[in-house]
Design a protein around this motif. Structure first.
Motif, PDB file in Angstrom:
ATOM      1  N   UNK A  43       0.857  -1.182   0.000  1.00  0.00           N
ATOM      2  CA  UNK A  43       0.000   0.000   0.000  1.00  0.00           C
ATOM      3  C   UNK A  43       0.891   1.228   0.000  1.00  0.00           C
ATOM      4  N   UNK A  44       0.771   2.047  -1.036  1.00  0.00           N
ATOM      5  CA  UNK A  44       1.579   3.255  -1.141  1.00  0.00           C
ATOM      6  C   UNK A  44       0.682   4.485  -1.041  1.00  0.00           C
ATOM      7  N   UNK A  45       1.298   5.643  -0.818  1.00  0.00           N
ATOM      8  CA  UNK A  45       0.564   6.912  -0.693  1.00  0.00           C
ATOM      9  C   UNK A  45      -0.525   6.831   0.364  1.00  0.00           C
ATOM     10  N   UNK A  64       0.390  10.984   9.285  1.00  0.00           N
ATOM     11  CA  UNK A  64       1.743  10.947   8.725  1.00  0.00           C
ATOM     12  C   UNK A  64       1.776   9.953   7.570  1.00  0.00           C
ATOM     13  N   UNK A  65       2.598  10.203   6.547  1.00  0.00           N
ATOM     14  CA  UNK A  65       2.671   9.291   5.401  1.00  0.00           C
ATOM     15  C   UNK A  65       3.267   7.936   5.809  1.00  0.00           C
ATOM     16  N   UNK A  66       2.843   6.902   5.110  1.00  0.00           N
ATOM     17  CA  UNK A  66       3.427   5.587   5.349  1.00  0.00           C
ATOM     18  C   UNK A  66       3.161   4.671   4.157  1.00  0.00           C
ATOM     19  N   UNK A  67       3.890   3.568   4.118  1.00  0.00           N
ATOM     20  CA  UNK A  67       3.593   2.471   3.213  1.00  0.00           C
ATOM     21  C   UNK A  67       3.457   1.210   4.052  1.00  0.00           C
ATOM     22  N   UNK A  68       2.641   0.275   3.580  1.00  0.00           N
ATOM     23  CA  UNK A  68       2.387  -0.960   4.316  1.00  0.00           C
ATOM     24  C   UNK A  68       2.599  -2.136   3.373  1.00  0.00           C
ATOM     25  N   UNK A  69       3.454  -3.057   3.788  1.00  0.00           N
ATOM     26  CA  UNK A  69       3.715  -4.251   2.994  1.00  0.00           C
ATOM     27  C   UNK A  69       2.984  -5.437   3.605  1.00  0.00           C
ATOM     28  N   UNK A  70       2.310  -6.218   2.744  1.00  0.00           N
ATOM     29  CA  UNK A  70       1.520  -7.370   3.180  1.00  0.00           C
ATOM     30  C   UNK A  70       2.022  -8.615   2.460  1.00  0.00           C
ATOM     31  N   UNK A  71       2.167  -9.691   3.215  1.00  0.00           N
ATOM     32  CA  UNK A  71       2.552 -10.966   2.602  1.00  0.00           C
ATOM     33  C   UNK A  71       1.849 -12.104   3.338  1.00  0.00           C
ATOM     34  N   UNK A  72       1.245 -12.988   2.552  1.00  0.00           N
ATOM     35  CA  UNK A  72       0.549 -14.158   3.105  1.00  0.00           C
ATOM     36  C   UNK A  72      -0.499 -13.756   4.140  1.00  0.00           C
ATOM     37  N   UNK A  97      -0.916  -1.044  -4.395  1.00  0.00           N
ATOM     38  CA  UNK A  97      -2.214  -0.386  -4.245  1.00  0.00           C
ATOM     39  C   UNK A  97      -1.978   1.063  -3.858  1.00  0.00           C
ATOM     40  N   UNK A  98      -2.466   1.973  -4.682  1.00  0.00           N
ATOM     41  CA  UNK A  98      -2.326   3.403  -4.416  1.00  0.00           C
ATOM     42  C   UNK A  98      -3.472   3.858  -3.513  1.00  0.00           C
ATOM     43  N   UNK A  99      -3.149   4.268  -2.300  1.00  0.00           N
ATOM     44  CA  UNK A  99      -4.177   4.711  -1.352  1.00  0.00           C
ATOM     45  C   UNK A  99      -4.557   6.179  -1.547  1.00  0.00           C
ATOM     46  N   UNK A 100      -3.878   6.868  -2.462  1.00  0.00           N
ATOM     47  CA  UNK A 100      -4.255   8.225  -2.885  1.00  0.00           C
ATOM     48  C   UNK A 100      -4.327   9.218  -1.727  1.00  0.00           C
ATOM     49  N   UNK A 101      -3.426   9.063  -0.769  1.00  0.00           N
ATOM     50  CA  UNK A 101      -3.386  10.005   0.342  1.00  0.00           C
ATOM     51  C   UNK A 101      -4.432   9.771   1.404  1.00  0.00           C
ATOM     52  N   UNK A 102      -5.150   8.663   1.337  1.00  0.00           N
ATOM     53  CA  UNK A 102      -6.194   8.376   2.307  1.00  0.00           C
ATOM     54  C   UNK A 102      -5.629   7.727   3.566  1.00  0.00           C
ATOM     55  N   UNK A 103      -6.408   7.819   4.627  1.00  0.00           N
ATOM     56  CA  UNK A 103      -6.030   7.247   5.909  1.00  0.00           C
ATOM     57  C   UNK A 103      -6.190   5.731   5.883  1.00  0.00           C
ATOM     58  N   UNK A 104      -5.202   5.021   6.421  1.00  0.00           N
ATOM     59  CA  UNK A 104      -5.303   3.572   6.607  1.00  0.00           C
ATOM     60  C   UNK A 104      -5.342   3.277   8.104  1.00  0.00           C
ATOM     61  N   UNK A 105      -6.369   2.551   8.518  1.00  0.00           N
ATOM     62  CA  UNK A 105      -6.536   2.195   9.924  1.00  0.00           C
ATOM     63  C   UNK A 105      -6.632   0.677  10.058  1.00  0.00           C
ATOM     64  N   UNK A 138     -26.493  13.791   5.349  1.00  0.00           N
ATOM     65  CA  UNK A 138     -25.229  14.007   4.648  1.00  0.00           C
ATOM     66  C   UNK A 138     -24.071  13.745   5.595  1.00  0.00           C
ATOM     67  N   UNK A 139     -23.100  12.978   5.133  1.00  0.00           N
ATOM     68  CA  UNK A 139     -21.964  12.603   5.974  1.00  0.00           C
ATOM     69  C   UNK A 139     -20.654  12.887   5.250  1.00  0.00           C
ATOM     70  N   UNK A 140     -19.600  13.007   6.036  1.00  0.00           N
ATOM     71  CA  UNK A 140     -18.251  13.231   5.518  1.00  0.00           C
ATOM     72  C   UNK A 140     -17.314  12.191   6.107  1.00  0.00           C
ATOM     73  N   UNK A 141     -16.515  11.568   5.227  1.00  0.00           N
ATOM     74  CA  UNK A 141     -15.569  10.552   5.653  1.00  0.00           C
ATOM     75  C   UNK A 141     -16.146   9.167   5.497  1.00  0.00           C
ATOM     76  N   UNK A 142     -15.661   8.435   4.482  1.00  0.00           N
ATOM     77  CA  UNK A 142     -16.200   7.100   4.219  1.00  0.00           C
ATOM     78  C   UNK A 142     -15.088   6.105   3.933  1.00  0.00           C
ATOM     79  N   UNK A 143     -15.263   4.847   4.364  1.00  0.00           N
ATOM     80  CA  UNK A 143     -14.346   3.791   3.941  1.00  0.00           C
ATOM     81  C   UNK A 143     -14.435   3.615   2.425  1.00  0.00           C
ATOM     82  N   UNK A 144     -13.279   3.550   1.766  1.00  0.00           N
ATOM     83  CA  UNK A 144     -13.260   3.369   0.311  1.00  0.00           C
ATOM     84  C   UNK A 144     -12.598   2.061  -0.093  1.00  0.00           C
ATOM     85  N   UNK A 145     -11.967   1.401   0.856  1.00  0.00           N
ATOM     86  CA  UNK A 145     -11.363   0.098   0.575  1.00  0.00           C
ATOM     87  C   UNK A 145     -11.221  -0.652   1.891  1.00  0.00           C
TER      88      UNK A 145
END
Length: 434
Positions: free
Chosen positions: A5-7, A18-26, A45-53, A406-413
């Motif tokens: 996961x980049x960006x 803060x920016x980060x990348x996450x590597x996944x295996x198995x 996978x380009x996360x396009x600057x989105x938050x990963x939790x 109306x809401x703001x902030x949604x899971x996209x992946x």
């Protein structure tokens, strides 16, 4: 092959992105860092600057299967959960048949293995057929894969029965999870006993109906040493009892729902069955006490109590409609919009209450972003705005009072065990992967 996961953006302990990348295996997080060199065979996978939790965790859900497939199935419910950012959910036992024996529980686990989009850990019941009479064989059910024990939907009515259940659960180091409701005090109520019940001439459910059973149970938990967890706390008296119990060193934990944090009885202005849930929407003072309890740690985390019903059932109005609303696909966006954006809570607090806190309470190895743990991840676009549209729900249940909000902030992946189980396409359409 790895997935990288980049960006991406990560939330720090002091609520900074803060920016980060996450590597996944198995299916496991291999590493979290600033940059990972990728090989040609890696999936990027380009996360396009989105938050990963961490993937969200919900320990209080109703999937209806077996027996209620017209309302929901394991397949449709977990698809909806994945859309809402959930990667681990715990399904309640008020199905037909009830998982009150090894055979039925194993059949449900087999169905989960074949049709679920995400991780589902089922409860087993405290009593046979949820009737509050004969205790189940908890040891056999634990060995068969039960998450915890509950008769959710009905309270255990006698102190002796709850005492014996807690004694057995304590010996097995298993939690008792309780829907707290004294049937002798319900009086056929359908909404909170308060201003709205009087105005609409509807039978009311008094607050003491819940709190009096919690008061009984925390003393039983103290006597047995059992971990006692309170479902969907809704009253200020309940918060006070739980707070006092924790101060006394009793092993009690509790949850609150998004709808009890965001709505009150005053929001019920028409005879709309979508506002009927159990426990009911309470007073504004109760709502404020719930939020205060969440903020001071009296209430441990947030759970949806996702409870789908058919459209026909909910159209019967407040007197006849069944209790319950859906919550998977709206929980994060509603809470982010109305509590985080308004600076009542922080984003870090919300994420913790939907991930690490429930995991810690129930000793689950999920809900964290660390090397070596299952790659359960939710990617959130914090700027995305949308109106809640019940017709777009993946859940069979459309029963929500939040339609049109109306809401703001949604899971996209959503990524479960390293596999993409939900993603929102660039054109706004949503898809799931199986």
């Amino acid at each position: 092959m790895r997935t990288i996961l980049v960006n991406a953006m990560q939330l720090t302990a002091d609520n900074q992105l803060v920016p980060c990348e996450i590597a996944i295996k198995d299916g496991v997080i291999e590493g979290i860092g600033e940059k990972f060199p990728s090989l040609p065979e890696d999936e990027v996978i380009d996360c396009k600057g989105n938050l990963v939790t961490p993937g969200f965790i919900d320990v209080h859900v109703h999937l209806r299967e077996p027996g209620g497939e017209a309302k929901e199935t394991i397949e449709t419910g977990t698809k909806a959960a994945a859309r809402g950012g959930y990667t681990t959910i715990c399904s309640m036992p008020n199905t037909r048949p009830v998982p009150d024996n090894e055979t039925t529980l194993k059949e449900i686990l087999n169905k989960i293995d074949h049709t679920s989009h995400i991780r589902v850990i089922p409860y087993a019941s405290i009593t046979e057929r949820l009737l509050g009479e004969n205790l189940t064989d908890m040891e056999a059910l634990k060995n068969a894969g039960a998450f915890a024990f509950t008769d959710d939907g009905v309270g255990i009515q006698t102190a002796d029965k709850m005492l014996k259940a807690m004694e057995q659960a304590a010996r097995l180091n298993m939690p008792i999870v309780a829907h707290c409701e004294d049937n002798s005090l319900i009086h056929q109520g359908v909404v909170h006993e308060g201003s709205t019940s009087k105005k609409m001439d509807l039978p009311g459910i008094p607050s003491i109906c819940e709190s009096v059973q919690i008061a009984r149970d925390v003393l039983l938990a103290e006597a047995t040493g059992c971990h006692y967890h309170v479902c969907h706390v809704s009253t200020k008296e309940s918060v006070r009892v739980i707070r006092d119990a924790k101060k006394a060193g009793i092993h009690v934990t509790a949850e609150v729902t998004p709808h009890h944090l965001l709505l009150t009885e005053e929001d019920i202005t028409t005879n709309d069955g979508n506002y009927k849930m159990n426990p009911p929407l309470r007073s504004r003072n109760d709502q404020q006490a719930l939020l205060a309890g969440l903020l001071d740690g009296t209430i441990d985390f947030i759970a949806t109590d996702h409870a789908p019903h058919t459209e026909e059932e909910k159209q019967q109005g407040l007197l006849l409609a069944p209790f319950g609303i859906v919550g998977f696909e709206t929980a994060f966006s509603l809470l982010n919009t109305h509590l985080v954006k308004t600076e009542i809570i922080t984003l870090k607090q919300l994420i913790d209450w939907m991930t690490v806190k429930p995991a810690n309470v129930f000793n689950l190895p999920y809900g964290i972003l660390e090397q070596g743990v299952p790659a359960d991840l939710t990617v959130i676009n914090l700027d995305m705005k949308k109106k809640i549209d019940k017709e777009s729900f993946y859940s069979k249940g459309k029963n929500t009072p939040f339609h049109g909000w109306e809401v703001t902030g949604l899971p996209v992946k959503t990524i479960a065990a390293g596999k993409i189980v939900f993603e929102e396409a660039n054109d706004g359409k949503t898809t799931t992967r199986t």
